[in-house]
Design a protein around this motif. Structure first.
Motif, PDB file in Angstrom:
ATOM      1  N   GLN A 152       0.829  -1.207   0.000  1.00 29.97           N
ATOM      2  CA  GLN A 152       0.000   0.000   0.000  1.00 29.97           C
ATOM      3  C   GLN A 152       0.864   1.258   0.000  1.00 29.97           C
ATOM      4  O   GLN A 152       0.603   2.214  -0.742  1.00 29.97           O
ATOM      5  CB  GLN A 152      -0.909   0.001   1.228  1.00 29.97           C
ATOM      6  N   ASP A 202       2.744   1.844  -3.394  1.00 29.53           N
ATOM      7  CA  ASP A 202       1.863   2.479  -4.383  1.00 29.53           C
ATOM      8  C   ASP A 202       1.688   3.964  -4.078  1.00 29.53           C
ATOM      9  O   ASP A 202       1.660   4.798  -4.991  1.00 29.53           O
ATOM     10  CB  ASP A 202       0.499   1.782  -4.410  1.00 29.53           C
ATOM     11  N   TYR A 203       1.578   4.290  -2.803  1.00 28.85           N
ATOM     12  CA  TYR A 203       1.406   5.684  -2.393  1.00 28.85           C
ATOM     13  C   TYR A 203       2.584   6.542  -2.828  1.00 28.85           C
ATOM     14  O   TYR A 203       2.395   7.599  -3.445  1.00 28.85           O
ATOM     15  CB  TYR A 203       1.232   5.746  -0.877  1.00 28.85           C
ATOM     16  N   LYS A 207       0.227   6.877  -6.306  1.00 29.09           N
ATOM     17  CA  LYS A 207      -1.168   6.482  -6.133  1.00 29.09           C
ATOM     18  C   LYS A 207      -1.733   7.226  -4.922  1.00 29.09           C
ATOM     19  O   LYS A 207      -1.964   6.658  -3.848  1.00 29.09           O
ATOM     20  CB  LYS A 207      -1.290   4.971  -5.953  1.00 29.09           C
ATOM     21  N   ASN A 208      -1.909   8.526  -5.105  1.00 26.69           N
ATOM     22  CA  ASN A 208      -2.490   9.388  -4.080  1.00 26.69           C
ATOM     23  C   ASN A 208      -3.302  10.471  -4.784  1.00 26.69           C
ATOM     24  O   ASN A 208      -3.285  10.568  -6.015  1.00 26.69           O
ATOM     25  CB  ASN A 208      -1.397   9.988  -3.187  1.00 26.69           C
ATOM     26  N   GLY A 250      -1.443  12.642  -7.202  1.00 30.32           N
ATOM     27  CA  GLY A 250      -0.642  12.003  -8.240  1.00 30.32           C
ATOM     28  C   GLY A 250       0.841  12.293  -8.093  1.00 30.32           C
ATOM     29  O   GLY A 250       1.593  12.293  -9.066  1.00 30.32           O
ATOM     30  N   ALA A 276      -4.658   9.703   0.525  1.00 33.05           N
ATOM     31  CA  ALA A 276      -4.837   8.506  -0.292  1.00 33.05           C
ATOM     32  C   ALA A 276      -5.851   7.595   0.388  1.00 33.05           C
ATOM     33  O   ALA A 276      -5.922   7.524   1.618  1.00 33.05           O
ATOM     34  CB  ALA A 276      -3.514   7.779  -0.486  1.00 33.05           C
TER      35      ALA A 276
END
Length: 216
Positions: free
Chosen positions: A80, A83-84, A88-89, A92, A134
């Motif tokens: 997780q 990705d952050y 992936k927030n 961007g 996020a």
């Protein structure tokens, strides 16, 4: 590019398989010479531990993960957080990797029951004023957080992390800090190294102390 991403994911999510204890807090994590790490001040020392104050640490944290395994829970949290920081927030935004990665543990009542784990990434200073939000993650902001810290080397594992935590609790027994120990039995594990680093590994067990900044 895809293979490099998988390699990076593996580096962040593979966890440590054996633990070797060392006495005290003796080594400045080499990783912190290469990447930004959460800053602290040492305010005391004892037999096998030191007392730290973290004045302005900011963490991006997962929701609680219920599992019987620190290794599995931390791996889940790593994905997780990876990705952050890769964007992936909600902004961007790509964020730099920092250290350590922290796993906060609320122990279960028995050996075959699930514990609760929250896995966190130390937010870089330049992002602390406005960390990108996020889904599934939340911000922890520490103001004068006091920790008792025991350092150990090698690879972290489910079989030995409890022993490291017990050693820290035992070292604090009878000390001036004993009455300030969090009565819940909760503790955290801080990991500083990539799993590809086989020497000079530095890990830490953290126990929260109920102290007041004005008294320090």
């Amino acid at each position: 590019m895809h293979s490099m991403r998988l390699l990076t994911v593996f580096a962040l999510s593979s966890l440590l398989v054996a633990a070797v204890g060392v006495a005290g807090v003796e080594v400045f994590p080499p990783t912190c010479e290469r990447i930004e790490c959460a800053e602290f001040v040492v305010i005391g020392e004892g037999n096998g531990y030191e007392i730290r104050r973290y004045d302005s640490a900011v963490w991006m944290s997962t929701s609680p993960i219920d599992d019987i395994s620190l290794v599995n829970a931390t791996r889940t949290g790593f994905f997780q957080l990876f990705d952050y920081i890769q964007g992936k927030n909600e902004y961007g935004e790509t964020i730099e990797m920092t250290g350590p990665v922290m796993s906060q543990i609320s122990p279960s009542d028995g050996p075959f029951c699930k514990s609760s784990f929250v896995v966190s990434f130390s937010v870089p200073k330049k992002n602390q004023a406005n960390p990108p939000p996020a889904e599934g993650l939340h911000v922890q902001k520490w103001q004068s957080k006091f920790l008792a810290v025991r350092q150990f080397g090698g690879f972290v594992s489910d079989d030995t992390i409890g022993q490291q935590a017990d050693a820290l609790f035992s070292s604090l027994t009878g000390s001036n800090w004993a009455s300030a120990i969090d009565p819940s039995g909760a503790y955290a594990v801080a990991q500083y190294n990539s799993p590809f680093e086989f020497s000079g590994r530095v890990n830490e067990v953290w126990i929260t102390l109920d102290l007041h900044a004005s008294a320090m």
